[in-house]
Write an enzyme that holds these catalytic residues in place. Structure first.
Site, PDB file in Angstrom:
ATOM      1  N   CYS A   7       0.409   3.116   3.235  1.00 53.69           N
ATOM      2  CA  CYS A   7       0.829   2.446   4.750  1.00 53.69           C
ATOM      3  C   CYS A   7       1.590   1.647   4.325  1.00 53.69           C
ATOM      4  O   CYS A   7       2.201   1.210   5.707  1.00 53.69           O
ATOM      5  CB  CYS A   7      -0.113   2.697   5.563  1.00 53.69           C
ATOM      6  SG  CYS A   7      -0.949   0.674   4.974  1.00 53.69           S
ATOM      7  N   CYS A  33      -4.746   0.587   6.583  1.00 54.94           N
ATOM      8  CA  CYS A  33      -4.653   2.214   6.381  1.00 54.94           C
ATOM      9  C   CYS A  33      -6.244   2.471   6.367  1.00 54.94           C
ATOM     10  O   CYS A  33      -7.308   3.292   6.828  1.00 54.94           O
ATOM     11  CB  CYS A  33      -4.141   2.989   6.319  1.00 54.94           C
ATOM     12  SG  CYS A  33      -4.209   2.628   4.149  1.00 54.94           S
ATOM     13  N   CYS A  85       0.741  -1.072   0.144  1.00 50.04           N
ATOM     14  CA  CYS A  85       0.179   0.447  -0.132  1.00 50.04           C
ATOM     15  C   CYS A  85       0.817   1.690   0.160  1.00 50.04           C
ATOM     16  O   CYS A  85       1.500   1.942   0.568  1.00 50.04           O
ATOM     17  CB  CYS A  85      -0.407  -0.100   1.243  1.00 50.04           C
ATOM     18  SG  CYS A  85      -1.688   1.614   1.293  1.00 50.04           S
ATOM     19  N   CYS A  92      -8.981  -5.338  -9.523  1.00 50.62           N
ATOM     20  CA  CYS A  92      -8.737  -4.343 -11.063  1.00 50.62           C
ATOM     21  C   CYS A  92      -7.528  -3.057  -9.691  1.00 50.62           C
ATOM     22  O   CYS A  92      -8.618  -2.129  -9.285  1.00 50.62           O
ATOM     23  CB  CYS A  92      -9.082  -3.795 -11.347  1.00 50.62           C
ATOM     24  SG  CYS A  92      -8.752  -2.717 -12.803  1.00 50.62           S
ATOM     25  N   CYS A 118      -7.564  -1.126   1.508  1.00 49.19           N
ATOM     26  CA  CYS A 118      -5.804  -1.637   2.567  1.00 49.19           C
ATOM     27  C   CYS A 118      -7.100  -2.420   3.801  1.00 49.19           C
ATOM     28  O   CYS A 118      -7.820  -1.300   4.594  1.00 49.19           O
ATOM     29  CB  CYS A 118      -5.385  -0.103   2.765  1.00 49.19           C
ATOM     30  SG  CYS A 118      -4.165  -0.918   3.670  1.00 49.19           S
TER      31      CYS A 118
HETATM   32 FE    FE Z   1      -2.755   1.108   3.494  1.00 46.06          FE
END
Ligand code: FE
Length: 135
Positions: free
Chosen positions: A53, A102, A50, A122, A99
């Site tokens: 984060c 986060c 991510c 996607c 995510c």
């Molecule tokens: Fe994240």
């Protein structure tokens, strides 16, 4: 990698941490232009994390060329790394991928994937960083 306790606590803090383009997609659920991101065509091996984060999300082993212009994956690297949410914006019934750590927007999940999972995650390139495989 950020620990959860270093995570921005509100949108002004996220705005400070992210680039304007990252902020628009990750925090305001934007979508990058297809075929514009840095990863849609990438064959590099490693772990996609991510961009907000650092949470490990997708292995390059599950990445495939969907032809859509966005990086596409069969499955997250482990359960809980992403979360799914119904998304009825723009007059469509879609499944949003966020995510698991986060809560930032990553992209959408579709049921037309080529692998045994039948899934196509996607994901916007701008929401990802690639940690290359160290070999
Ligand atoms: Fe994240």
């Amino acid at each position: 990698m950020n620990q959860p306790n270093q995570m921005p606590k509100n949108e002004p803090e996220w705005k400070k941490k992210l680039t304007p383009e990252q902020y628009q997609v990750l925090r305001e659920k934007g979508t990058e232009q297809p075929f514009s991101g840095k990863f849609y065509n990438s064959k590099e091996k490693g772990m996609y994390v991510c961009a907000a984060c650092g949470n490990e999300l997708f292995s390059s082993d599950t990445k495939f060329d969907s032809g859509t212009g966005w990086p596409s994956f069969d499955a997250p690297v482990a359960e809980g790394r992403v979360k799914l949410r119904p998304d009825t914006s723009h007059g469509m019934n879609r499944t949003e991928v966020i995510c698991g750590q986060c809560g930032s927007h990553l992209g959408h999940l579709f049921d037309d994937g080529p692998a045994t999972t039948g899934k196509r995650y996607c994901i916007n390139s701008v929401c990802l960083d690639l940690k290359p495989k160290s070999e």
